[in-house]
Write an enzyme that holds these catalytic residues in place. Structure first.
Site, short mmCIF file in Angstrom:
data_model
loop_
_atom_site.label_atom_id
_atom_site.label_comp_id
_atom_site.label_asym_id
_atom_site.label_seq_id
_atom_site.Cartn_x
_atom_site.Cartn_y
_atom_site.Cartn_z
N ASP A 47 34.69 33.68 -26.31
CA ASP A 47 33.54 32.77 -26.39
C ASP A 47 32.25 33.57 -26.26
OD1 ASP A 47 31.89 30.22 -25.83
OD2 ASP A 47 33.93 29.46 -26.06
N HIS B 177 27.78 28.12 -23.12
CA HIS B 177 28.97 27.55 -23.77
C HIS B 177 30.26 28.14 -23.20
CE1 HIS B 177 31.84 26.97 -27.15
NE2 HIS B 177 31.11 25.89 -27.44
N SER C 72 34.93 22.21 -29.11
CA SER C 72 34.83 23.36 -28.20
C SER C 72 35.28 23.00 -26.80
CB SER C 72 33.39 23.88 -28.15
OG SER C 72 33.04 24.54 -29.31
#
Length: 1255
Positions: free
Chosen positions: A29, A256, A442
């Site tokens: 990620d 994220h 996600s």
């Protein structure tokens, strides 16, 4: 934190010790913050994060430079700062590796924006204080010195005013490039250690010193991290590679990744309700998002992440990233993933994408790769109410509107399972937020990944061998279906995963053989192409039944290599069809460890228009309760035909519609009308068409209606291909309202058929274009422009190297190679440019090359642009540039083949330079000017032709490079609702085609006028001049590195001077040679010689003649005058250079002989010399300004000196000179404006880096 929906909470409640313990997850990620809440320890007290790695190289620092400490324990850092080393640090070798980093290169845009505001506030305070002081000094001067004619006092006041003006301008041109941090790397006898000097990040002068830094080592060794400063709160870790020559500073490039890690594994010992799905699991953070590209993944990052996952013996990979692809289950990265899953036994979980609601929108690699489990995003009522604050949540769970849907282009289902697609969990510390809500596939992927971790944890605790195929089958066969429509299967896969049921499956069937069944499908009688499912989409596919050949190959984990295990494998498979009337298959298939084939028949002829989904699945004859061992998805879209003329389709209250686009159609004009609601409504409107070997042709729009209304769209289409039109109300839109939205949609197909998809203009000939309307009458209104120029370049250098560190060593043992190609290009004016590499661009996953990365730098090594698979346009000033392209692969043969790879530089033409092309009805119209073609009405079935003329020569760019091509677009039709201007601009037309024009090469000498006049000199005169000039050329070529060489040069100079005593070019060459001498003993004596030689040049020039010649009376059309003008200009340049060098020499003598009479004389002579230089060079000459700067600084008028220097920098059209900026810093320091001096020191490193950054 959603856990109930996948039964994770029930499972942990029943099996608290199977909460992920013993499981390691690799998070591919944007990076994970090891300081984030819940990511310190596992539920059983172990370290949560085992390693943190920047796989992209975006945080790499070149630390090859090695220095030694002096007797005071000081070293010079790579930034030039003097750093004090802590005496307690062990360094047996005494070698200190140094490097530096612009710290903003490590931060996200959000963090940079926050820091810039804080830093600007502090800077403004200092600048305001300096302005106040400068204004006060000016006012005090005005009060003391009233109006006066004293020249010196006027200059003093001008200096004070210049200081005020300069300070006020700084606020307007302030551009914060961020602080610089120095890094020091050394080996303490056991580990590589790292210390940073972060004083520039701190507001307090005693904080952040190198000697106070607590040294770090590779995170994997001690699991320790640092924080840059309290202000930014940004966590970082360090890793050292290549024996201390590369330091990696690892930060996240987005919150994220931390959010994803928290969903999967967060552990809050104080409050278990905040835990992630698998709080007992450990993880490694593999940063694949490149900070240099925002947070885009790169091939380098992906490959290194796979290497790290295998090296750390991970059980699972979660990747919440993805991109569209033209070829599913294809590419270098996909090949490596297959190896990691099949050979090393990792389970790879990834997001399916957020490109719904239309079909065929799953992204690579999660939704398109056989070895990866693609996860769709599910929203449940409690989450809608609690996290999304919906007034009236849905009564049951559903897939998010934007969650991507299958199938893939080769018929695979696309989405494997679903999981909750949103959560409120902790994020990176630098966000200054405790927790954050994010939603998307996600978030669904780590939720599912955490569920897999629970199952694996239980398997490991009970000694059950973990096979990626068995675990995947257990999860898929126990998932709960969501919805009952065909589109639900393509949206949610096998359904919502259930951890407890999956583990029960594992317990029950653990002793059965665990195989993965590779499915390859071909049309009977054909060997290619191969598919993973059956996908019938076009109208022609649904008009008759078709036979397909299915090849099934059971594959055991590559660890099962012994013959006994392979030979023992045998299964009797019972084949089932979900609808035998449509999909017919044999009843049984006997499998052993080899390939078996069988035929199936698909008959779609009796189906209604719309979407249909079926499956053929195989179950174990002896244990049917195991559920499907393999599935063959069969997706059939039967499009509705458009039979009316003109072709119009109207419908209402729909979600998905499939239309057979009439052949000849190229665009759609659509009108959407809404009614029947009382609150705002938000809709996703998508169209998708599938064309071979291309990414899905997708058009999308998000439309909001605050009240019932109508909106129009124009959509490009491909004639003859089925178009899916998906209109979906956003999942939370309208909740709480009792009104049902009514949507009416009208589509009108338009099309003009052209005989050329791409138009190539070559030379002076026009191009004939034939146009036909196949559907209905259309207005033919062609428009064409050329708005870009593309120039090809070949590499001037190619360098192939073996990457030395283990992070670039594949699990197979192969070391990755790097090919660096270097290109040079020059811009005559500032322009917006974009590199274009047709072989590589726009492909990350569907390419057999591992990586591509480029950087563009100027002659000072300042980097202006970086990019990867998706190049962006960058604004570059005039100058010369180097582009380096970096390619990676482990196969040398691949790299050898592209050593001469052609790269194109595309430059956008300014709007004023855009070329608008003309159309004619006659082939010679562009020459005669007759027969201009504007527009007409095309009648169906009747062809019309016209000519497109090449551009007018005087409109072409000046001095194009060889092989240059002008690019643009051409359109033919006119929209029914287009305005007057829109019809003239092909870029605003929904359907346009590329047009190109090959620019003829520039004719050398075409602007030089007539031939040179006949020579009027005798042969003897010409001979003597040639000999004289050759002698001077030889003098200029002689070196003066040694005493002997100097002696020879002096002898020849004296000889020539005696022969040509007043010849200015010779005297200028002698002065040039004198200035080029290296070591000078007596500087005063040397400068005296310079003054002497400069005076000889000045005396040799008839200045009155020069003045007379440059008077405006000369006829420049006279060729003799033009020739003389060139000679006089050269003489004038030599005269100005003599004055300039004389001034520099006088200034140095004055400095060396301060207090002496010689110094006073030099001052007087300097002023007189400066006046003479001004007379010839003007006040804007760099030579004049340089000497003026010396004078003003010597007189203490630092404000005026700074103004002169600033003018020199701004007016300089050449590449920036470091010396000027160093002088600027010196002046700022001398005045006492430390905030400006610090700012300029940072910019020195931006403009003049010591080397290019690492790839």
């Amino acid at each position: 934190m959603p856990k109930e929906e996948i039964a994770a909470d029930r499972f942990i409640k029943s099996h608290p010790e199977f909460d992920g313990r013993g499981v390691i997850i690799a998070i591919f990620d944007s990076g994970v913050d090891p300081a984030a809440a819940g990511l310190q320890v596992t539920s059983d007290g172990k370290t949560k994060i085992l390693d943190v790695i920047d796989c992209t190289g975006s945080g790499d620092i070149d630390t090859k430079t090695v220095v030694k400490a002096d007797s005071d324990g000081c070293i010079r850092g790579a930034s030039g700062a003097i750093l004090v080393v802590n005496s307690s640090w062990k360094n047996p070798s005494g070698d200190w590796h140094v490097g530096y980093k612009m710290v903003y290169e490590l931060f996200t845009d959000t963090l940079i924006s926050r820091l810039k505001k804080e830093r600007k506030k502090k800077w403004d305070e200092k600048n305001h204080k300096a302005i106040t002081k400068a204004v006060l000094q000016l006012n005090e001067f005005d009060q003391k010195q009233k109006m006066t004619d004293n020249a010196n006092l006027k200059r003093v006041r001008e200096d004070l005013q210049n200081r005020v003006d300069f300070l006020r301008k700084q606020a307007d041109c302030y551009d914060d490039k961020g602080p610089i941090i120095d890094a020091v790397v050394w080996h303490d006898g056991e580990n590589w250690r790292v210390a940073l000097d972060t004083q520039s990040l701190e507001h307090e002068p005693d904080r952040g010193k190198l000697a106070d830094f607590v040294p770090l080592t590779n995170y994997r060794t001690e699991q320790k991290y640092g924080v840059f400063s309290q202000l930014n709160a940004c966590t970082f870790v360090v890793n050292v590679y290549d024996r201390g020559n590369i330091l990696s500073l690892v930060t996240d490039c987005s919150p994220h990744g931390t959010h994803v890690a928290g969903i999967a594994t967060a552990c809050h010992l104080e409050d278990s309700s905040l835990n992630g799905v698998a709080p007992g699991a450990q993880l490694i953070s593999c940063k694949i998002g490149d900070a240099r590209l925002g947070s885009m993944e790169t091939g380098t990052g992906l490959t290194r992440a796979l290497i790290a996952a295998v090296e750390h013996k991970c059980d699972l990979i979660n990747m919440s990233y993805g991109e569209p692809t033209s070829l599913p289950d294809y590419g270098r990265f996909v090949d490596l993933v297959h190896e990691v899953v099949n050979k090393h036994g990792l389970i790879y979980v990834s997001s399916a994408g957020n490109s719904g609601p239309a079909l065929n929108t799953v992204v690579a690699p999660g939704g398109t790769s056989s070895s990866i489990i693609g996860v769709g995003a599910y929203v449940y009522p409690a989450m809608a109410a609690g996290a999304h604050s919906v007034v009236e949540p849905p009564c049951e769970g559903l897939e998010y509107t934007w969650s991507s849907r299958g199938p893939t282009a080769d018929g695979d289902l696309g989405v494997c399972i679903s999981a909750p697609g949103g959560a409120v969990v902790p994020v990176s510390k630098w966000t200054l937020q405790k927790r954050m809500l994010l939603n998307g596939t996600s978030m669904a992927s780590p939720s599912a990944c955490g569920g897999f971790a629970l199952v694996i944890s239980a398997m490991k605790a009970n000694g059950i061998p973990v096979s990626p195929f068995f675990v995947r089958k257990a999860v898929e066969n126990t998932s709960v279906p969501v919805g009952g429509f065909p589109e639900d299967k393509l949206s949610t896969g096998q359904g919502l995963m259930q951890v407890d049921k999956a583990y029960e499956y594992v317990q029950k069937f653990q002793n059965f053989p665990c195989a993965w069944y590779e499915i390859k499908i071909t049309q009977s009688g054909k060997s290619t192409p191969t598919y993973r499912g059956i996908y019938l989409r076009e109208a022609s596919d649904c008009r008759h039944s078709r036979k397909w050949t299915v090849q099934v190959e059971p594959k055991l984990n590559e660890g099962a290599s012994n013959l006994e295990e392979l030979s023992r494998f045998k299964e009797c498979i019972e084949l089932h069809s979900t609808d035998k009337a449509v999909v017919m298959a044999p009843d049984y298939l006997n499998l052993s460890h080899n390939i078996r084939s069988f035929n199936i028949v698909v008959d779609p002829t009796n189906l209604k228009d719309g979407l249909h989904y079926y499956e053929i699945y195989g179950v174990d004859c002896e244990a049917p309760e195991r559920g499907p061992l393999f599935r063959i998805p069969v997706t059939i879209i039967k499009p509705m035909a458009v039979l009316t003329r003109p072709p119009i389709v109207s419908f209402a209250k729909m979600l998905f519609l499939f239309i057979e686009v009439p052949p000849g159609a190229s665009w759609v004009e659509a009108t959407m009308r809404t009614s029947g609601f009382d609150t705002s409504r938000r809709f996703f409107v998508d169209t998708v068409q599938i064309c071979p070997l291309r990414r899905p042709c997708k058009w999308e729009s998000v439309v909001t209606f605050s009240s019932p209304a109508a909106k129009c769209f124009t959509i490009p289409v491909v004639g003859g291909q089925t178009m899916e039109l998906a209109i979906a109300q956003f999942w939370s839109s309208g909740m709480g309202s009792q009104e049902t939205t009514i949507v009416d949609f009208e589509i009108v197909f338009h099309g003009i058929d052209i005989n050329k998809d791409e138009v190539l203009l070559d030379g002076d000939a026009p191009v004939r274009i034939d146009a036909t309307a196949l559907l209905a009458s259309e207005r033919l209104a062609p428009a064409a422009i050329l708005n870009k120029i593309r120039v090809p370049y070949q590499p001037i250098e190619s360098k192939l190297s073996v990457l030395p560190s283990n992070r670039d060593k594949l699990p197979s043992g192969k070391q990755i190679l790097a090919l660096t190609l270097t290109y040079k290009f020059k811009l005559e004016d500032g322009a917006e440019v974009k590199p274009h590499i047709p072989l590589l661009n726009n492909r990350i996953y569907d390419t057999k090359f591992e990586s591509q990365f480029y950087m563009i730098s100027d002659t000072n090594k300042r980097v202006y642009a970086m990019g990867d698979a998706y190049p962006n346009s960058s604004k570059l000033p005039k100058g010369e540039y180097t582009l380096q392209l970096y390619l990676r692969h482990d196969d040398m043969e691949y790299l050898e083949k592209i050593k001469q790879l052609v790269l194109f530089i595309e430059r956008n033409l300014e709007e004023k330079d855009v070329i608008r092309l003309n159309f004619f009805s006659q082939p010679d119209g562009h020459v005669t000017g007759n027969g201009a073609y504007k527009s007409s009405i095309l009648v169906p079935g009747k062809m019309e032709a016209f000519y497109l003329s090449p551009p007018i020569k005087d409109k072409l760019p000046k001095y194009p490079s060889q092989g240059s091509t002008l690019l643009g677009v051409i359109s033919y039709g006119k929209l029914s609702f287009a305005g007057q201007e829109e019809g003239k601009n092909p870029r605003k037309n929904p359907v346009s085609h590329q047009i190109a024009y090959s620019v003829p090469p520039y004719k050398v000498g075409e602007d030089k006028g007539k031939d040179s006049p006949a020579c009027t000199k005798t042969v003897s005169e010409s001979y003597e001049e040639e000999v004289r000039d050759l002698k001077i050329k030889i003098l200029g070529s002689l070196k003066q590195d040694t005493d002997e060489e100097c002696s020879e040069w002096k002898k020849l100079a004296a000889c020539l001077k005696s022969e040509y005593p007043k010849y200015t070019p010779l005297l200028a060459k002698i002065l040039e040679g004198l200035l080029s001498q290296g070591s000078v003993g007596d500087k005063v004596r040397h400068n005296g010689k310079v003054i002497e030689k400069a005076n000889e040049i000045i005396d040799s020039v008839d200045q009155d003649e020069l003045v007379k010649f440059f008077s405006p009376k000369n006829d420049l059309e006279d060729e003799e005058v033009v020739k003389m003008k060139k000679k006089m200009e050269t003489t004038c340049d030599q005269l100005m250079e003599a004055f300039y060098q004389k001034g520099l020499a006088l200034a140095e003598i004055e400095s060396l002989m301060q207090g002496d009479k010689t110094s006073a004389l030099a001052t007087t002579l300097f002023k007189d010399n400066l006046k003479e230089l001004r007379r010839w060079a003007g006040t804007k000459s760099s030579k004049y300004r340089t000497l003026l700067l010396i004078q003003e600084r010597r007189c203490g008028r630092l404000g005026t000196a700074l103004k002169v220097l600033n003018d020199m920098i701004q007016d300089n059209t050449e590449p920036s000179k470091k010396k000027l900026y160093e002088q600027k810093i010196s002046l700022l320091d001398e005045i006492g404006w430390s905030h400006l001096a610090t700012h300029e020191r940072v910019w020195i490193h931006v403009r003049f880096p010591t080397s290019l950054p690492l790839f």
